[in-house]
Design an enzyme around this catalytic site. Structure first.
Site, PDB file in Angstrom:
ATOM      1  N   GLU A   1       0.246   5.137   0.678  1.00  0.00           N
ATOM      2  CA  GLU A   1      -0.694   6.181   1.104  1.00  0.00           C
ATOM      3  C   GLU A   1      -0.240   7.549   0.626  1.00  0.00           C
ATOM      4  O   GLU A   1       0.906   7.741   0.208  1.00  0.00           O
ATOM      5  CB  GLU A   1      -0.823   6.160   2.637  1.00  0.00           C
ATOM      6  CG  GLU A   1      -1.484   4.890   3.146  1.00  0.00           C
ATOM      7  CD  GLU A   1      -1.695   4.863   4.652  1.00  0.00           C
ATOM      8  OE1 GLU A   1      -2.383   3.947   5.115  1.00  0.00           O
ATOM      9  OE2 GLU A   1      -1.160   5.736   5.363  1.00  0.00           O
TER      10      GLU A   1
ATOM     11  N   GLU B   1      -2.993  -4.597  -3.243  1.00  0.00           N
ATOM     12  CA  GLU B   1      -3.493  -5.459  -4.312  1.00  0.00           C
ATOM     13  C   GLU B   1      -3.454  -4.744  -5.663  1.00  0.00           C
ATOM     14  O   GLU B   1      -3.009  -5.304  -6.664  1.00  0.00           O
ATOM     15  CB  GLU B   1      -4.936  -5.892  -4.013  1.00  0.00           C
ATOM     16  CG  GLU B   1      -5.096  -6.706  -2.739  1.00  0.00           C
ATOM     17  CD  GLU B   1      -5.376  -5.859  -1.500  1.00  0.00           C
ATOM     18  OE1 GLU B   1      -4.868  -4.710  -1.407  1.00  0.00           O
ATOM     19  OE2 GLU B   1      -6.115  -6.341  -0.625  1.00  0.00           O
TER      20      GLU B   1
ATOM     21  N   CYS C   1      -3.992   0.655  -2.700  1.00  0.00           N
ATOM     22  CA  CYS C   1      -3.833  -0.540  -1.866  1.00  0.00           C
ATOM     23  C   CYS C   1      -2.770  -1.465  -2.460  1.00  0.00           C
ATOM     24  O   CYS C   1      -2.410  -1.363  -3.640  1.00  0.00           O
ATOM     25  CB  CYS C   1      -5.141  -1.316  -1.792  1.00  0.00           C
ATOM     26  SG  CYS C   1      -6.538  -0.404  -1.112  1.00  0.00           S
TER      27      CYS C   1
ATOM     28  N   ASN D   1       0.844  -1.189   0.000  1.00  0.00           N
ATOM     29  CA  ASN D   1       0.000   0.000   0.000  1.00  0.00           C
ATOM     30  C   ASN D   1       0.884   1.245   0.000  1.00  0.00           C
ATOM     31  O   ASN D   1       1.944   1.284   0.618  1.00  0.00           O
ATOM     32  CB  ASN D   1      -0.998  -0.006   1.163  1.00  0.00           C
ATOM     33  CG  ASN D   1      -0.374  -0.156   2.527  1.00  0.00           C
ATOM     34  OD1 ASN D   1       0.669  -0.787   2.682  1.00  0.00           O
ATOM     35  ND2 ASN D   1      -1.016   0.406   3.530  1.00  0.00           N
TER      36      ASN D   1
ATOM     37  N   CYS E   1     -10.317  -4.791   0.144  1.00  0.00           N
ATOM     38  CA  CYS E   1     -11.413  -3.814   0.157  1.00  0.00           C
ATOM     39  C   CYS E   1     -12.254  -3.978  -1.115  1.00  0.00           C
ATOM     40  O   CYS E   1     -11.865  -4.682  -2.057  1.00  0.00           O
ATOM     41  CB  CYS E   1     -10.865  -2.390   0.270  1.00  0.00           C
ATOM     42  SG  CYS E   1     -10.194  -1.717  -1.258  1.00  0.00           S
TER      43      CYS E   1
HETATM   44 ZN   LIG Z   1      -7.985  -2.212  -1.526  1.00  0.00          ZN
END
Ligand SMILES: [Zn+2]
Length: 138
Positions: A51, A62, A60, A49, A95
Protein backbone atom coordinates in the site's frame (compact mmCIF):
# COMPACT_ATOMS: atom_id res chain seq x y z
CA UNK A 1 -9.10 -30.98 1.65
CA UNK A 2 -5.76 -29.26 2.16
CA UNK A 3 -3.76 -32.42 1.48
CA UNK A 4 -5.78 -32.87 -1.67
CA UNK A 5 -4.61 -29.46 -2.89
CA UNK A 6 -1.00 -30.23 -2.03
CA UNK A 7 -1.10 -33.39 -4.11
CA UNK A 8 -2.63 -31.80 -7.19
CA UNK A 9 -0.91 -28.41 -7.20
CA UNK A 10 2.44 -26.79 -6.50
CA UNK A 11 1.10 -24.80 -3.56
CA UNK A 12 3.96 -23.72 -1.28
CA UNK A 13 1.92 -23.01 1.84
CA UNK A 14 4.87 -22.13 4.09
CA UNK A 15 6.28 -19.57 1.67
CA UNK A 16 2.83 -18.16 0.85
CA UNK A 17 2.16 -17.58 4.56
CA UNK A 18 5.67 -16.14 5.06
CA UNK A 19 5.10 -13.63 2.25
CA UNK A 20 1.78 -12.69 3.88
CA UNK A 21 3.78 -11.40 6.87
CA UNK A 22 5.76 -9.12 4.49
CA UNK A 23 2.63 -7.22 3.39
CA UNK A 24 2.83 -3.43 3.63
CA UNK A 25 -0.77 -2.66 4.58
CA UNK A 26 -0.72 0.07 7.28
CA UNK A 27 -3.90 1.70 5.93
CA UNK A 28 -6.30 -1.18 5.32
CA UNK A 29 -4.69 -3.70 7.72
CA UNK A 30 -5.76 -6.20 5.04
CA UNK A 31 -2.80 -8.43 4.24
CA UNK A 32 -2.74 -10.53 1.06
CA UNK A 33 -0.11 -12.77 -0.51
CA UNK A 34 -0.06 -14.60 -3.83
CA UNK A 35 1.94 -17.43 -5.37
CA UNK A 36 2.06 -17.76 -9.13
CA UNK A 37 3.27 -21.04 -10.61
CA UNK A 38 4.75 -20.29 -14.02
CA UNK A 39 4.14 -23.03 -16.57
CA UNK A 40 7.25 -22.92 -18.80
CA UNK A 41 9.88 -22.66 -16.04
CA UNK A 42 7.91 -24.55 -13.38
CA UNK A 43 9.03 -21.87 -10.94
CA UNK A 44 6.92 -20.07 -8.38
CA UNK A 45 6.83 -16.32 -7.88
CA UNK A 46 5.40 -14.59 -4.84
CA UNK A 47 4.00 -11.19 -4.06
CA UNK A 48 2.21 -9.32 -1.31
CA UNK A 49 0.13 -6.17 -1.33
CA UNK A 50 2.12 -2.95 -1.04
CA UNK A 51 0.00 0.00 0.00
CA UNK A 52 0.85 3.66 -0.36
CA UNK A 53 -0.25 6.88 1.37
CA UNK A 54 -1.36 7.87 -2.12
CA UNK A 55 -3.90 5.05 -2.35
CA UNK A 56 -3.86 4.86 -6.14
CA UNK A 57 -0.18 3.87 -6.00
CA UNK A 58 -1.07 0.69 -4.08
CA UNK A 59 -0.34 -2.64 -5.78
CA UNK A 60 -2.14 -5.88 -4.97
CA UNK A 61 -0.39 -9.16 -4.15
CA UNK A 62 -1.38 -10.73 -7.46
CA UNK A 63 0.11 -7.94 -9.59
CA UNK A 64 3.18 -7.87 -7.35
CA UNK A 65 3.70 -11.59 -8.09
CA UNK A 66 3.09 -11.03 -11.83
CA UNK A 67 5.82 -8.36 -11.85
CA UNK A 68 8.23 -10.78 -10.22
CA UNK A 69 7.30 -13.54 -12.69
CA UNK A 70 7.80 -11.39 -15.78
CA UNK A 71 11.02 -9.88 -14.39
CA UNK A 72 12.43 -13.40 -14.03
CA UNK A 73 10.87 -15.39 -16.89
CA UNK A 74 10.18 -12.71 -19.44
CA UNK A 75 7.30 -11.69 -21.62
CA UNK A 76 6.40 -15.24 -22.70
CA UNK A 77 5.56 -16.31 -19.12
CA UNK A 78 2.38 -18.37 -18.71
CA UNK A 79 0.49 -18.78 -15.47
CA UNK A 80 -0.30 -22.38 -14.51
CA UNK A 81 -1.70 -21.76 -11.04
CA UNK A 82 -2.35 -18.87 -8.70
CA UNK A 83 -2.70 -19.31 -4.92
CA UNK A 84 -4.03 -16.38 -2.90
CA UNK A 85 -4.44 -16.05 0.86
CA UNK A 86 -5.43 -13.16 3.11
CA UNK A 87 -6.22 -12.49 6.76
CA UNK A 88 -9.92 -13.06 6.16
CA UNK A 89 -11.95 -15.92 7.61
CA UNK A 90 -13.35 -16.67 4.14
CA UNK A 91 -11.52 -16.93 0.81
CA UNK A 92 -11.22 -13.57 -1.00
CA UNK A 93 -11.28 -13.30 -4.80
CA UNK A 94 -8.92 -11.11 -6.84
CA UNK A 95 -10.06 -7.54 -7.59
CA UNK A 96 -11.06 -6.55 -11.11
CA UNK A 97 -7.72 -4.96 -11.97
CA UNK A 98 -5.87 -8.12 -10.94
CA UNK A 99 -8.25 -10.32 -12.92
CA UNK A 100 -7.41 -8.33 -16.04
CA UNK A 101 -3.68 -8.53 -15.23
CA UNK A 102 -3.85 -12.30 -14.64
CA UNK A 103 -5.70 -12.87 -17.94
CA UNK A 104 -2.74 -11.37 -19.82
CA UNK A 105 -0.59 -14.40 -18.86
CA UNK A 106 -3.26 -17.07 -18.41
CA UNK A 107 -4.53 -19.94 -20.55
CA UNK A 108 -7.73 -21.95 -20.46
CA UNK A 109 -5.90 -24.33 -18.08
CA UNK A 110 -4.94 -21.66 -15.53
CA UNK A 111 -6.51 -22.21 -12.14
CA UNK A 112 -6.89 -19.66 -9.33
CA UNK A 113 -7.09 -20.98 -5.75
CA UNK A 114 -8.30 -18.58 -3.08
CA UNK A 115 -7.86 -19.62 0.57
CA UNK A 116 -9.26 -18.57 3.91
CA UNK A 117 -6.59 -17.56 6.42
CA UNK A 118 -6.55 -21.05 7.94
CA UNK A 119 -5.67 -22.42 4.46
CA UNK A 120 -8.26 -25.16 5.01
CA UNK A 121 -11.24 -23.80 3.13
CA UNK A 122 -10.71 -22.60 -0.41
CA UNK A 123 -12.35 -22.05 -3.78
CA UNK A 124 -10.90 -22.74 -7.19
CA UNK A 125 -11.72 -20.85 -10.38
CA UNK A 126 -10.73 -20.76 -14.02
CA UNK A 127 -9.92 -17.34 -15.44
CA UNK A 128 -13.09 -17.48 -17.54
CA UNK A 129 -15.01 -17.98 -14.27
CA UNK A 130 -13.37 -14.86 -12.84
CA UNK A 131 -13.41 -12.68 -15.95
CA UNK A 132 -15.81 -13.85 -18.66
CA UNK A 133 -15.54 -12.11 -22.02
CA UNK A 134 -12.09 -10.76 -21.06
CA UNK A 135 -10.34 -8.13 -23.14
CA UNK A 136 -7.28 -9.94 -24.54
CA UNK A 137 -6.23 -8.20 -27.73
CA UNK A 138 -6.88 -5.26 -30.01
ZN1 LIG B 1 -6.05 -6.66 -7.04
Amino acid sequence: MEDHVHLKTQLNKDKLLDVLTKSHSPYSKFRVSAQIVEKLSGESFFGCNVENASFGATICAERSAISSMVSNVGSKAEIKEVHIVSDMEEPVSPCGVCRQSLVEFSTSETRVYVYAKDMKSFNVFSMSDLLPHAFVSF
